[in-house]
Scaffold this motif. Sequence first.
Motif, PDB file in Angstrom:
ATOM      1  N   GLU A 134      -4.923   2.439  -3.848  1.00 21.32           N
ATOM      2  CA  GLU A 134      -3.940   1.709  -4.667  1.00 21.32           C
ATOM      3  C   GLU A 134      -4.496   0.345  -5.078  1.00 21.32           C
ATOM      4  O   GLU A 134      -4.283  -0.116  -6.194  1.00 21.32           O
ATOM      5  CB  GLU A 134      -2.644   1.485  -3.864  1.00 21.32           C
ATOM      6  CG  GLU A 134      -1.891   2.754  -3.541  1.00 21.32           C
ATOM      7  CD  GLU A 134      -1.174   3.340  -4.750  1.00 21.32           C
ATOM      8  OE1 GLU A 134      -0.504   2.591  -5.463  1.00 21.32           O
ATOM      9  OE2 GLU A 134      -1.302   4.557  -4.967  1.00 21.32           O
ATOM     10  N   CYS A 135      -5.181  -0.284  -4.142  1.00 23.14           N
ATOM     11  CA  CYS A 135      -5.758  -1.613  -4.388  1.00 23.14           C
ATOM     12  C   CYS A 135      -6.819  -1.529  -5.487  1.00 23.14           C
ATOM     13  O   CYS A 135      -6.841  -2.367  -6.403  1.00 23.14           O
ATOM     14  CB  CYS A 135      -6.355  -2.139  -3.084  1.00 23.14           C
ATOM     15  SG  CYS A 135      -6.942  -3.828  -3.179  1.00 23.14           S
ATOM     16  N   VAL A 160      -3.999   2.734   0.895  1.00 24.90           N
ATOM     17  CA  VAL A 160      -3.898   1.333   0.472  1.00 24.90           C
ATOM     18  C   VAL A 160      -5.152   0.915  -0.314  1.00 24.90           C
ATOM     19  O   VAL A 160      -5.067   0.225  -1.323  1.00 24.90           O
ATOM     20  CB  VAL A 160      -3.675   0.443   1.726  1.00 24.90           C
ATOM     21  CG1 VAL A 160      -4.085  -0.992   1.500  1.00 24.90           C
ATOM     22  CG2 VAL A 160      -2.222   0.539   2.171  1.00 24.90           C
ATOM     23  N   ILE A 185      -4.507  -2.727   9.533  1.00 25.57           N
ATOM     24  CA  ILE A 185      -3.597  -1.634   9.146  1.00 25.57           C
ATOM     25  C   ILE A 185      -2.828  -1.159  10.381  1.00 25.57           C
ATOM     26  O   ILE A 185      -1.620  -0.931  10.330  1.00 25.57           O
ATOM     27  CB  ILE A 185      -4.393  -0.463   8.504  1.00 25.57           C
ATOM     28  CG1 ILE A 185      -5.183  -0.939   7.275  1.00 25.57           C
ATOM     29  CG2 ILE A 185      -3.467   0.694   8.158  1.00 25.57           C
ATOM     30  CD1 ILE A 185      -4.359  -1.492   6.136  1.00 25.57           C
ATOM     31  N   VAL A 245      -0.673  -5.660  -1.781  1.00 31.07           N
ATOM     32  CA  VAL A 245      -1.155  -4.529  -0.975  1.00 31.07           C
ATOM     33  C   VAL A 245      -0.520  -4.559   0.421  1.00 31.07           C
ATOM     34  O   VAL A 245      -0.119  -3.526   0.964  1.00 31.07           O
ATOM     35  CB  VAL A 245      -2.702  -4.584  -0.915  1.00 31.07           C
ATOM     36  CG1 VAL A 245      -3.259  -3.829   0.259  1.00 31.07           C
ATOM     37  CG2 VAL A 245      -3.288  -4.063  -2.230  1.00 31.07           C
ATOM     38  N   GLU A 246      -0.403  -5.747   0.975  1.00 32.47           N
ATOM     39  CA  GLU A 246       0.195  -5.896   2.311  1.00 32.47           C
ATOM     40  C   GLU A 246       1.669  -5.440   2.301  1.00 32.47           C
ATOM     41  O   GLU A 246       2.116  -4.763   3.217  1.00 32.47           O
ATOM     42  CB  GLU A 246       0.077  -7.363   2.742  1.00 32.47           C
ATOM     43  CG  GLU A 246       0.698  -7.649   4.087  1.00 32.47           C
ATOM     44  CD  GLU A 246      -0.295  -8.073   5.135  1.00 32.47           C
ATOM     45  OE1 GLU A 246      -1.497  -8.238   4.843  1.00 32.47           O
ATOM     46  OE2 GLU A 246       0.148  -8.225   6.281  1.00 32.47           O
ATOM     47  N   GLU A 287       3.117  -3.332   0.130  1.00 31.70           N
ATOM     48  CA  GLU A 287       3.157  -1.874  -0.064  1.00 31.70           C
ATOM     49  C   GLU A 287       2.810  -1.155   1.235  1.00 31.70           C
ATOM     50  O   GLU A 287       3.405  -0.128   1.559  1.00 31.70           O
ATOM     51  CB  GLU A 287       2.142  -1.462  -1.145  1.00 31.70           C
ATOM     52  CG  GLU A 287       2.471  -1.958  -2.534  1.00 31.70           C
ATOM     53  CD  GLU A 287       3.635  -1.218  -3.174  1.00 31.70           C
ATOM     54  OE1 GLU A 287       3.634   0.023  -3.129  1.00 31.70           O
ATOM     55  OE2 GLU A 287       4.541  -1.891  -3.708  1.00 31.70           O
ATOM     56  N   CYS A 288       1.847  -1.700   1.943  1.00 34.56           N
ATOM     57  CA  CYS A 288       1.399  -1.107   3.205  1.00 34.56           C
ATOM     58  C   CYS A 288       2.517  -1.132   4.240  1.00 34.56           C
ATOM     59  O   CYS A 288       2.774  -0.138   4.932  1.00 34.56           O
ATOM     60  CB  CYS A 288       0.166  -1.877   3.706  1.00 34.56           C
ATOM     61  SG  CYS A 288      -0.608  -1.146   5.150  1.00 34.56           S
TER      62      CYS A 288
END
Lengths: 67, 67
Positions: free
Chosen positions: B36-37, B33, B9, A33-34, A36-37
């Motif tokens: 998606e997560c 995010v 974020i 996730v990190e 992708e973020c």
Amino acid sequence: MAEIPLAPIQRIIKKAGAERVGEDAVHALRDHVEKECLEAARMAVQLAAHAGRKTVRSSDVELAVQA
Amino acid sequence: MAEIPLAPIQRIIKKAGAERVGEDAVHALRDHVEKECLEAARMAVQLAAHAGRKTVRSSDVELAVQA
């Protein structure tokens, strides 16, 4: 290096229906996730610059996550 | 509903090179995010069940994010 904390990721996996969650799974999902973020954020920064702005806005993020 | 906090974020958007970050952009990226997560976590839960386990492991997450 990681910014996103593990506890909310664990809660999301529980919310997704997990009975039990391995600590390794929480780390793996947080790392994914990190990454992708950060990729979406980099695109959003480029889109803001492309529009002649120094401020990243939600419209940049919305376009970035489509791309 | 949201689990992932806004501050990390915002730091990620700064790390991506943003000079300034609108609050709306932070919310938009956090919401994306988080979604998606949760989707990846749901797939990981299904993959753990498919493998006959009650515990979600990193191998489930790694396969989930490929799919």
